[in-house]
Design a protein around this motif. Structure first.
Motif, PDB file in Angstrom:
ATOM      1  N   SER A  10      90.091 -23.399  13.097  1.00  0.00           N
ATOM      2  CA  SER A  10      89.516 -24.218  14.161  1.00  0.00           C
ATOM      3  C   SER A  10      90.542 -24.663  15.198  1.00  0.00           C
ATOM      4  O   SER A  10      90.155 -25.233  16.222  1.00  0.00           O
TER       5      SER A  10
ATOM      6  N   VAL B 243      81.324 -23.294  21.063  1.00  0.00           N
ATOM      7  CA  VAL B 243      81.355 -23.527  19.625  1.00  0.00           C
ATOM      8  C   VAL B 243      79.954 -23.472  19.035  1.00  0.00           C
ATOM      9  O   VAL B 243      78.967 -23.533  19.750  1.00  0.00           O
TER      10      VAL B 243
ATOM     11  N   TRP C  86      85.138 -18.837  15.019  1.00  0.00           N
ATOM     12  CA  TRP C  86      86.147 -19.446  15.906  1.00  0.00           C
ATOM     13  C   TRP C  86      86.749 -18.459  16.903  1.00  0.00           C
ATOM     14  O   TRP C  86      87.847 -18.668  17.416  1.00  0.00           O
TER      15      TRP C  86
END
Length: 694
Positions: free
Chosen positions: A138, A206, A172
């Motif tokens: 992340s 995201v 990600w």
């Protein structure tokens, strides 16, 4: 040399609408051709022939004299509804092959606790979802390097299985797209004919499930849209088009064909997405900015709401049970059209829709083999539609076949007259539409009485006063172009592209402000370059910015519009204040003492297009001379008929005023004015229909 025309084409489920604006005089003409679902380009060819014959020129002359030819299409939507997209493969992070099936553990509202509600049909079957060993964290760092052998193995399987289109989506990847880009290189080399969708390029924000699902839907529709765009572009080139065909996107703007192929997910709501722009345009002469636009065609009923001149955009929603992240004009769609079929349920109650007779075979009254009773059949029996036919008599109607269908399938089963059954069908379909209007207004905190109701679509005008009455709305704006209003909305719209980036940052330090400002600059540079390649100059390009923001600790964020000012220590308080105000609008409270963070950023770039000159009606003959005659029409549940005056809308001019009960027959729509309502034709080309004050 200045071109004369601008052409808008809106392909619906039953009819394809054509609007031609004369850019010099402001004259606008509307034409209709039956849609041809098996070959959508055939309907375009038929429509252009109608226009050319009317103008006394050839289709080639017409197209070569257009500055823009714009196409809104239901091809992508229909492919998703019928599950007839391309054979799709998915390459994803190992262990995430089932994320599109798990769907974050979500079930649609209304079915959350229903164990018998079936699972959504997967656009990619399980055996074509291939995991790749790789892992980005992340913070964007690489924990596990990508195993290229896994990508190659997936490609070998896809080649063997005849996969046409591939989606790539890694966890990600929006913070570090290195692995996705390398996987894309391998796919392009091993499957050179496959269409490729890269998640971090299509939807760089995201939420892994949303990004993957969006990429899959895009990939699934890409072969259908590529084939359609290729055929339409080739046809218009053969007619001498000077500009590439523009396609209407679900974000409310235009795009060239290549963009629609690469970003096919933007084609899903291509047709109805232009309705808000058209609704605002026809409401502008009356200084109205709160507008509910309703569009009843042959197959569906579409509703959009615009408050203070701004139409809501949906992001990260479930559409037809598939999660889509990219911005889409908020359209409520239900199966309530002129072709919606009436039937009796197991409880012995009348239902209408969502099944539709479409254009093939169509309502029973079309005389094309249809035997099911539809909304159009009911309207014909009630006396609202002209028995001599629609489209100026070009589409004849068979009253006896309409009566027979309603009698056999509805009236006899209930033991009532055909007329009462027809009015029952009319009432039910109206209630269905009213419930849809409530979902976009009342259920979202808006009082419909604060809005005007704008009618669009060929079938809407027969129901518009009944809908307004049920909603408590006292003013209706119904343009003469109502049945082609979405096509008209296309010719007054701009080119529009959305560019996004992920920026998970707290708004508490200069480095965060600089990062956001830098990202805006990067994505806007891409957009400006795209528009300049498309022929726009700097002065024709506008930019709007927004941020997805939330309080630290919240799960969900809200979208906040901001200006194009630099993001720094001096301006950040303006950004935070805009968020607090937006949060309070949505949730009735704000927490100004709490820390705020940004999740995603978005820039919308517009290529502004010259608008055609506005039409202006002249005063016409006295209303009495436009009277065609009288027809018995039914306005009450008892089935009792009323002798109703019928007016020729083509002969009415600015200032004409008609009190209900009355029926106005325009060439492409029929306006039913219930008792207690009055229609006045404005010089702008719209009927303003008002109700007596109670």
């Amino acid at each position: 040399m200045r071109t004369t025309y601008r052409l808008g084409i809106d392909a619906g489920g039953t009819f394809t609408d054509f609007v031609v604006a004369n850019r010099n005089t402001g004259d606008v003409k509307l034409f209709k051709a039956l849609s041809t679902p098996s070959d959508p380009t055939k309907a375009i060819e038929n429509g252009l022939k109608l226009i050319a014959d009317d103008f006394g020129i050839t289709p080639a002359d017409l197209v070569s004299d257009c500055d823009l030819c714009i196409n809104g299409t239901t091809v992508g939507l229909n492919a998703l509804i019928t599950h007839r997209g391309g054979k799709t493969g998915l390459i994803c992070t190992a262990g995430h092959e089932d994320s599109i099936e798990i769907r974050n553990g979500h079930k649609e509202d209304g079915f959350r606790y229903d164990p018998e509600y079936p699972a959504a049909t997967m656009l990619v079957p399980r055996y074509l979802r291939k995991g790749v060993r790789e892992r980005v964290l992340s913070d964007g760092s690489v924990r596990v390097r990508m195993e290229e052998a896994d990508v190659r193995a997936a490609c070998e399987l896809f080649a063997k299985e005849g996969v046409e289109t591939v989606a790539i989506s890694f966890v990600w990847s929006v913070l570090n797209p290195e692995h996705e880009r390398r996987a894309a290189e391998i796919v392009r080399k091993m499957l050179p004919d496959a269409i490729l969708t890269v998640g971090s390029e299509l939807y760089p924000q995201v939420r892994e499930y949303t990004r993957t699902s969006t990429a899959v839907v895009n990939a699934y529709l890409a072969p259908v849209m590529r084939k359609y765009v290729k055929a339409v572009d080739a046809y218009f080139r053969s007619l001498g088009a000077k500009q590439p065909v523009r396609y209407f996107q679900s974000n409310g703007g235009l795009a060239i064909g290549q963009a629609m192929t690469d970003r096919s997910v933007y084609a899903i709501n291509s047709g109805p997405a232009s309705a808000p722009q058209a609704g605002l345009y026809v409401s502008a002469p009356f200084k109205k900015k709160n507008v509910i636009t309703v569009d009843m065609g042959g197959t569906s009923f579409d509703i959009t709401l615009t408050k203070d001149g701004q139409t809501n955009l949906n992001k990260n929603i479930d559409f037809l049970r598939y999660r889509i992240g990219v911005p889409m004009i908020q359209v409520e769609t239900l199966g309530a059209g002129g072709g919606s079929i009436g039937w009796i349920d197991s409880l012995g109650l009348i239902q209408v829709g969502p099944q539709s007779a479409g254009s093939e075979p169509g309502p029973a009254c079309y005389g094309q083999g249809g035997t099911e009773p539809t909304t159009s059949d009911a309207n014909l029996v009630l006396g609202y539609l002209n028995p001599d036919g629609l489209l100026g008599g070009k589409l004849p109607l068979d009253l006896e076949k309409a009566k027979k269908a309603i009698k056999t399938r509805v009236a006899d089963k209930l033991g009532i007259s055909v007329e009462r059954a027809a009015y029952g069908m009319y009432t039910i379909v109206n209630n269905n539409m009213v419930n849809g209007i409530r979902r976009v207004s009342v259920e979202r905190g808006y009082d419909p009485r604060d809005f005007v109701l704008v009618g669009a679509g060929g079938a809407t005008a027969a129901h518009i006063t009944a809908l307004a009455r049920e909603m408590g709305i006292d003013t209706i704006i119904l343009p003469k172009l109502a049945s082609g209003l979405c096509a008209f909305g296309q010719i007054i719209s701009d080119v529009k592209y959305n560019y996004m980036a992920t920026a998970p940052l707290r708004l508490d330090n200069a480095a965060a402000y600089k990062r956001i400002d830098t990202l805006f600059g990067e994505i806007e540079k891409q957009g400006v370059a795209h528009l300049k390649t498309d022929g726009f100059k700097q002065g024709q390009i506008d930019v709007k910015r927004s941020l997805d923001m939330r309080y630290v600790g919240q799960v969900h964020e809200c979208t906040v519009d901001i200006g194009t000012f630099p993001i720094n220590e001096k301006t950040i308080e303006k950004v935070k204040d805009a968020f607090h105000r937006r949060h309070e609008e949505l949730y009735t409270y704000s927490e100004r003492h709490n820390a705020v963070e940004v999740v995603n950023i978005e820039s919308t770039l517009y290529g502004r297009i010259d608008k055609p000159k506005a039409p202006k009606l002249k005063k016409g003959i006295p209303v009495s001379k436009a009277l065609k005659g009288h027809r018995k029409a039914i306005f009450e549940a008892s089935g009792k008929s009323t002798k109703t005056p019928i007016y020729d809308g083509a002969r009415l001019g600015a200032g004409a005023s008609i009190a209900g009960p009355a029926i106005i027959e325009e060439v492409t729509t029929t306006i039913v004015i219930e008792p207690g309502w009055t229609a006045t034709l404005d010089a702008s080309g719209s009927y303003v229909i008002t109700r007596k004050k109670r």
